[in-house]
Design a protein around this motif. Structure first.
Motif, PDB file in Angstrom:
ATOM      1  N   ASP A  64      21.030  11.284  89.701  1.00 21.18           N
ATOM      2  CA  ASP A  64      21.471  12.121  90.814  1.00 21.18           C
ATOM      3  C   ASP A  64      20.293  12.862  91.418  1.00 21.18           C
ATOM      4  OD1 ASP A  64      24.023  11.301  90.172  1.00 21.18           O
ATOM      5  OD2 ASP A  64      24.551  13.152  89.116  1.00 21.18           O
ATOM      6  N   VAL A 103      19.082  12.928  95.376  1.00 18.44           N
ATOM      7  CA  VAL A 103      18.961  14.168  96.151  1.00 18.44           C
ATOM      8  C   VAL A 103      17.546  14.305  96.716  1.00 18.44           C
ATOM      9  CG1 VAL A 103      19.016  16.690  96.037  1.00 18.44           C
ATOM     10  CG2 VAL A 103      20.801  15.349  94.886  1.00 18.44           C
ATOM     11  N   SER A 160      16.619  14.002 100.659  1.00 16.86           N
ATOM     12  CA  SER A 160      16.035  15.203 101.261  1.00 16.86           C
ATOM     13  C   SER A 160      14.685  14.918 101.898  1.00 16.86           C
ATOM     14  CB  SER A 160      15.897  16.305 100.202  1.00 16.86           C
ATOM     15  OG  SER A 160      17.153  16.667  99.670  1.00 16.86           O
ATOM     16  N   SER A 199      22.463  19.147 101.784  1.00 18.05           N
ATOM     17  CA  SER A 199      22.537  20.091 100.662  1.00 18.05           C
ATOM     18  C   SER A 199      22.932  21.483 101.123  1.00 18.05           C
ATOM     19  CB  SER A 199      21.181  20.160  99.938  1.00 18.05           C
ATOM     20  OG  SER A 199      20.904  18.940  99.286  1.00 18.05           O
ATOM     21  N   ASP A 217      24.791  17.335  93.242  1.00 15.88           N
ATOM     22  CA  ASP A 217      23.635  17.762  94.041  1.00 15.88           C
ATOM     23  C   ASP A 217      22.758  18.802  93.353  1.00 15.88           C
ATOM     24  OD1 ASP A 217      25.155  20.050  94.183  1.00 15.88           O
ATOM     25  OD2 ASP A 217      25.006  20.272  96.363  1.00 15.88           O
ATOM     26  N   MET A 272      26.074  16.728 100.297  1.00 20.48           N
ATOM     27  CA  MET A 272      25.180  15.983  99.416  1.00 20.48           C
ATOM     28  C   MET A 272      25.934  15.541  98.158  1.00 20.48           C
ATOM     29  SD  MET A 272      22.067  14.766  99.134  1.00 20.48           S
ATOM     30  CE  MET A 272      20.875  15.753 100.071  1.00 20.48           C
ATOM     31  N   ASP A 273      26.785  16.410  97.615  1.00 17.68           N
ATOM     32  CA  ASP A 273      27.631  16.032  96.477  1.00 17.68           C
ATOM     33  C   ASP A 273      28.419  14.773  96.805  1.00 17.68           C
ATOM     34  OD1 ASP A 273      27.458  17.941  94.244  1.00 17.68           O
ATOM     35  OD2 ASP A 273      28.111  19.431  95.695  1.00 17.68           O
TER      36      ASP A 273
END
Length: 243
Positions: A119, A123, A127, A145, A208, A217-218
């Motif tokens: 994960d 992320v 990003s 996020s 996230d 984001m999750d």
């Protein structure tokens, strides 16, 4: 001497009618057999509708145009299978609206991306792609996020999909908002309810890295981590599916 075909060509309406008739026959021969089988997509063990959080991630994936650079269709070519894994099954996309198949790849195919990276990797990559993959042309999505996930629309989304044939139950629709929160909160004690509605293969955790709130984001990472994980290809006979 004029042939029958030459005479027909001089009568535009008759010629157009003849073309339409022949084309209709071709379409009929292709379509009619489909009505003699129960389903055009073979049933495969493990396939289920998306959870509300995964569905939200799918919608974000489509919204941000990820499909323009990433396909989700591993072809039967040896080069595809060697690089990405078992070739894609129609059943894996049977609940996608729209499906993400295609052969245009600016980035790699994502049909088997679930579980390949952590994960945290997803992320970081979403990003700032170039901080993870040197030379990447992918745009950054750091704002995901910082954007709280709008769960209020999830019951309506499940309802709409159920009308297209996705087998969401009344209980799943009614509890869509709560189920999204349950899946994104590893400290909550509500996994049993989520598993009861969607099965034991649902991944439950803070995707996230921010346990204080549920973000877009999750949802996107939850969707990516699910891709390609529902079918056990070790026990699946691809030749039987192909037939």
């Amino acid at each position: 001497m004029d042939t029958k075909h030459a005479k027909l060509e001089r009568h535009s309406m008759a010629f157009a009618t003849a073309i339409l008739f022949v084309a209709s026959l071709g379409g009929l021969f292709e379509i009619a057999p489909l009505f003699t089988i129960e389903n055009t997509v073979e049933k495969v063990d493990g396939i289920r509708p998306y959870t509300p959080l995964e569905l939200a991630g799918f919608d974000i994936y489509v919204r941000e145009g990820c499909y323009a650079c990433h396909s989700q269709m591993i072809r039967t070519l040896k080069s595809d299978v060697d690089r990405y894994g078992p070739y894609s099954l129609a059943a894996e996309s049977m609940y996608d609206h729209p499906h993400q198949w295609g052969s245009k790849r600016t980035g790699p195919d994502l049909a088997r991306i679930g579980g390949k990276y952590s994960d945290d990797w997803h992320v970081a990559h979403l990003s700032d792609p170039r901080a993870v993959v040197q030379g990447s042309v992918m745009p950054g999505y750091a704002f995901l996020s910082d954007t709280s996930l709008d769960t209020a629309r999830l019951p309506s989304s499940l309802t709409a999909l159920s009308r297209t044939g996705v087998p969401y139950t009344d209980s799943q629709i009614e509890n869509a908002q709560r189920d999204a929160g349950y899946q994104g909160d590893q400290d909550a004690d509500n996994e049993d309810e989520l598993f009861e509605r969607y099965g034991p293969d649902v991944q439950v955790r803070d995707f996230d890295g921010n346990p204080d709130r549920l973000t877009e984001m999750d949802a996107l990472v939850a969707y990516l981590q699910m891709l390609g994980t529902l079918v056990n290809f070790d026990t699946l006979n691809h030749e039987e599916i192909a037939r």
